[in-house]
Scaffold this motif. Structure first.
Motif, PDB file in Angstrom:
ATOM      1  N   ILE A  73      -9.399  -2.344  -7.469  1.00 39.89           N
ATOM      2  CA  ILE A  73      -9.801  -3.727  -7.165  1.00 39.89           C
ATOM      3  C   ILE A  73     -11.197  -3.748  -6.536  1.00 39.89           C
ATOM      4  O   ILE A  73     -12.050  -4.553  -6.905  1.00 39.89           O
ATOM      5  CB  ILE A  73      -8.771  -4.411  -6.226  1.00 39.89           C
TER       6      ILE A  73
ATOM      7  N   THR B 108      -5.303  -6.983 -10.345  1.00 40.49           N
ATOM      8  CA  THR B 108      -4.713  -7.693  -9.204  1.00 40.49           C
ATOM      9  C   THR B 108      -3.264  -8.095  -9.511  1.00 40.49           C
ATOM     10  O   THR B 108      -2.400  -8.039  -8.624  1.00 40.49           O
ATOM     11  CB  THR B 108      -5.560  -8.929  -8.844  1.00 40.49           C
TER      12      THR B 108
ATOM     13  N   PHE C 195      -5.678  -0.712  -5.213  1.00 43.97           N
ATOM     14  CA  PHE C 195      -6.658  -1.387  -4.361  1.00 43.97           C
ATOM     15  C   PHE C 195      -8.047  -0.763  -4.509  1.00 43.97           C
ATOM     16  O   PHE C 195      -9.054  -1.473  -4.500  1.00 43.97           O
ATOM     17  CB  PHE C 195      -6.221  -1.424  -2.890  1.00 43.97           C
TER      18      PHE C 195
ATOM     19  N   GLU D  55       0.847 -12.956  -0.954  1.00 42.82           N
ATOM     20  CA  GLU D  55      -0.248 -12.600  -0.044  1.00 42.82           C
ATOM     21  C   GLU D  55      -1.107 -13.820   0.240  1.00 42.82           C
ATOM     22  O   GLU D  55      -1.351 -14.627  -0.661  1.00 42.82           O
ATOM     23  CB  GLU D  55      -1.119 -11.517  -0.712  1.00 42.82           C
TER      24      GLU D  55
ATOM     25  N   GLY E  39     -13.468  -5.352   6.190  1.00 44.07           N
ATOM     26  CA  GLY E  39     -12.884  -5.640   4.885  1.00 44.07           C
ATOM     27  C   GLY E  39     -12.126  -6.940   4.771  1.00 44.07           C
ATOM     28  O   GLY E  39     -11.425  -7.172   3.802  1.00 44.07           O
ATOM     29  N   SER E  40     -12.224  -7.797   5.787  1.00 43.19           N
ATOM     30  CA  SER E  40     -11.439  -9.037   5.840  1.00 43.19           C
ATOM     31  C   SER E  40      -9.945  -8.748   5.794  1.00 43.19           C
ATOM     32  O   SER E  40      -9.156  -9.553   5.290  1.00 43.19           O
ATOM     33  CB  SER E  40     -11.830 -10.010   4.710  1.00 43.19           C
ATOM     34  N   ASN E  41      -9.563  -7.595   6.345  1.00 44.45           N
ATOM     35  CA  ASN E  41      -8.138  -7.285   6.445  1.00 44.45           C
ATOM     36  C   ASN E  41      -7.415  -8.298   7.322  1.00 44.45           C
ATOM     37  O   ASN E  41      -6.231  -8.560   7.112  1.00 44.45           O
ATOM     38  CB  ASN E  41      -7.940  -5.874   6.999  1.00 44.45           C
TER      39      ASN E  41
ATOM     40  N   SER F 169      -5.027 -14.587   1.593  1.00 46.25           N
ATOM     41  CA  SER F 169      -6.322 -13.968   1.905  1.00 46.25           C
ATOM     42  C   SER F 169      -7.203 -15.081   2.462  1.00 46.25           C
ATOM     43  O   SER F 169      -7.873 -15.794   1.718  1.00 46.25           O
ATOM     44  CB  SER F 169      -6.950 -13.368   0.649  1.00 46.25           C
TER      45      SER F 169
ATOM     46  N   TYR G  17     -14.409  -8.802  -7.866  1.00 51.88           N
ATOM     47  CA  TYR G  17     -14.064  -8.658  -6.451  1.00 51.88           C
ATOM     48  C   TYR G  17     -15.339  -8.400  -5.628  1.00 51.88           C
ATOM     49  O   TYR G  17     -15.745  -7.268  -5.382  1.00 51.88           O
ATOM     50  CB  TYR G  17     -13.023  -7.545  -6.249  1.00 51.88           C
TER      51      TYR G  17
ATOM     52  N   TYR H  71      -9.311 -12.834  -7.318  1.00 52.24           N
ATOM     53  CA  TYR H  71      -7.871 -12.586  -7.248  1.00 52.24           C
ATOM     54  C   TYR H  71      -7.192 -12.793  -8.602  1.00 52.24           C
ATOM     55  O   TYR H  71      -5.972 -12.864  -8.686  1.00 52.24           O
ATOM     56  CB  TYR H  71      -7.257 -13.484  -6.159  1.00 52.24           C
TER      57      TYR H  71
ATOM     58  N   TYR I 149       0.791  -1.228   0.000  1.00 55.98           N
ATOM     59  CA  TYR I 149       0.000   0.000   0.000  1.00 55.98           C
ATOM     60  C   TYR I 149       0.827   1.283   0.000  1.00 55.98           C
ATOM     61  O   TYR I 149       0.758   2.086   0.919  1.00 55.98           O
ATOM     62  CB  TYR I 149      -0.996  -0.026   1.163  1.00 55.98           C
TER      63      TYR I 149
ATOM     64  N   ASN J 186      -5.242 -11.356   5.802  1.00 52.63           N
ATOM     65  CA  ASN J 186      -3.838 -11.357   5.365  1.00 52.63           C
ATOM     66  C   ASN J 186      -2.906 -11.977   6.402  1.00 52.63           C
ATOM     67  O   ASN J 186      -1.730 -12.184   6.137  1.00 52.63           O
ATOM     68  CB  ASN J 186      -3.362  -9.925   5.076  1.00 52.63           C
TER      69      ASN J 186
ATOM     70  N   PHE K 285      -1.284  -5.061  -8.996  1.00 60.30           N
ATOM     71  CA  PHE K 285      -1.238  -4.796  -7.550  1.00 60.30           C
ATOM     72  C   PHE K 285      -0.086  -5.584  -6.913  1.00 60.30           C
ATOM     73  O   PHE K 285       0.675  -5.051  -6.096  1.00 60.30           O
ATOM     74  CB  PHE K 285      -2.586  -5.221  -6.966  1.00 60.30           C
TER      75      PHE K 285
HETATM   76  C1  AVJ Z   1      -7.699  -5.798   1.731  1.00 59.96           C
HETATM   77  C2  AVJ Z   1      -6.605  -7.731   2.535  1.00 59.96           C
HETATM   78  C3  AVJ Z   1      -8.970  -7.731   2.288  1.00 59.96           C
HETATM   79  O1  AVJ Z   1      -7.051  -9.998   0.675  1.00 59.96           O
HETATM   80  O2  AVJ Z   1      -8.930  -9.622  -0.374  1.00 59.96           O
HETATM   81  C4  AVJ Z   1      -7.419  -7.683  -2.855  1.00 59.96           C
HETATM   82  C5  AVJ Z   1      -6.426  -7.343  -0.485  1.00 59.96           C
HETATM   83  N1  AVJ Z   1      -5.486  -8.542  -2.482  1.00 59.96           N
HETATM   84  N2  AVJ Z   1      -7.009  -8.306  -3.969  1.00 59.96           N
HETATM   85  C6  AVJ Z   1      -7.889  -9.238   0.171  1.00 59.96           C
HETATM   86  C7  AVJ Z   1      -6.456  -7.838  -1.910  1.00 59.96           C
HETATM   87  C8  AVJ Z   1      -5.825  -8.804  -3.755  1.00 59.96           C
HETATM   88  C9  AVJ Z   1      -7.661  -7.729   0.271  1.00 59.96           C
HETATM   89  N3  AVJ Z   1      -7.710  -7.249   1.700  1.00 59.96           N
END
Ligand code: AVJ
Length: 329
Positions: free
Chosen positions: A51, A220, A48, A289, A168-170, A291, A57, A213, A40, A173, A223
């Motif tokens: 996305i 993506t 993002f 990453e 946001g399902s943060n 998710s 998404y 994704y 970020y 990660n 990203f």
């Molecule tokens: C922001 C972590 C919820 O993992 O879905 C979106 C980031 N990575 N597309 C996720 C993300 C690729 C997103 N988060």
């Protein structure tokens, strides 16, 4: 609490040291990885946002539906009362789209609260504040710039009831052990009865998750590749972006989506700021990453090691996403 100051990405001393350390660790192992939390920067933020608007998404839209259609249910589950002041603390400023729905409902119901978005980026906070001041002028905003836990530590001193938003399902990660430690630390900074509203993406078939994704426009992919560009510019590396290909995977049985970049050739990459060379074999994967997707069993296992219990689970009409109201015991 430290005085607010502008931190522009990795210009911050300790942040660049952290970035160097994590990049070196990630590229030195037998199985290579890079830290997604560094996605970020300015360009990564913009990608993002793109996305979040992609047709594939579903994550953001599903959670937005919950806030739009069920904000009254959320308020009820949070056991808020119009005459009891509380602090509404959001971890990560975001673009406020979802939170705005909740703020609107709270404003309409004459609830007494301060909205406190917490973010490492002063720029993100300023943008959010300007937007909210225009659209919800009656809501009091108290921006908190800094590290989540530094800010929570400072807020812990007062006895006001608190509602933490982590949306946001943060959380996805983080590997489960890291998520457990994170939520445990959150609970340490709260008092009995305080609430955590946790937004998580739910386990569902690969036919839905994978395209999210692997979008057709390649946003993506860009990203993920942007992190290589960032390493090039901030750590003076020589990644040839064109020799890495985005490859997402998802296994419904473990519920984890993984994004990889695959080296399309045998090559060395030199990182000047680390004065180190890393070898990539042809076809070698770099984990960029994870998710994680959740269900009640997985969330229960995480929460069982913390002081939170689930009080309410609210989903969208397709049951793609859930917002859990958790109560600190
Ligand atoms: C922001 C972590 C919820 O993992 O879905 C979106 C980031 N990575 N597309 C996720 C993300 C690729 C997103 N988060």
């Amino acid at each position: 609490m430290k005085a607010q100051k502008t931190i522009s990405n990795t210009e911050n001393r300790s942040m660049i040291e952290q970035f160097k350390k994590e990049v070196d660790e990630g590229l030195s192992g037998d199985i290579k990885s890079l830290p997604s939390k560094f996605f970020y920067d300015k360009k990564g933020d913009a990608l993002f946002v793109e996305i979040m608007h992609l047709p594939e998404y579903y994550v953001t839209r599903s959670e937005h539906e919950i806030f739009k259609e069920k904000s009254e249910t959320i308020i009820e589950a949070l056991q808020l009362h119009p005459d009891t002041y509380f602090e509404l603390i959001e971890l990560g400023a975001g673009d406020g789209l979802k939170t705005k729905e909740l703020l609107r409902a709270l404003d309409k119901g004459n609830y007494s609260f301060d909205y406190m978005p917490v973010d490492i980026s002063q720029n993100a906070l300023d943008k959010l504040e300007a937007d909210l001041n225009q659209q919800l002028e009656r809501v009091s905003i108290k921006k908190k710039q800094g590290d989540y836990f530094e800010v929570l530590e400072s807020l812990k001193e007062n006895q006001h009831p608190k509602v933490i938003l982590f949306l946001g399902s943060n959380i996805g990660n983080m590997p489960d052990d890291v998520a457990t430690a994170f939520i445990g630390k959150l609970s340490d900074n709260l008092h009995i009865g305080d609430k955590l509203l946790l937004g998580v993406d739910l386990i569902k078939p690969a036919s839905i998750v994978l395209p999210a994704y692997d979008d057709s426009q390649g946003v993506t992919a860009a990203f993920n590749l942007n992190l290589l560009e960032r390493i090039n510019s901030e750590l003076e590396a020589d990644f040839d972006i064109d020799t890495f290909e985005h490859q997402p995977e998802y296994d419904e049985s473990d519920g984890i989506a993984r994004s990889f970049l695959v080296s399309t050739q045998s090559q060395d990459v030199y990182v000047a700021k680390l004065d180190k060379k890393y070898h990539f074999q042809k076809g070698e994967k770099v984990l960029m990453e994870i998710s994680r997707k959740y269900n009640d069993v997985i969330l229960d296992a995480i929460l069982s090691e913390t002081a939170f219990v689930i009080s309410t689970r609210i989903t969208d009409s397709k049951a793609y996403f859930a917002n859990y109201v958790l109560e600190r015991q």
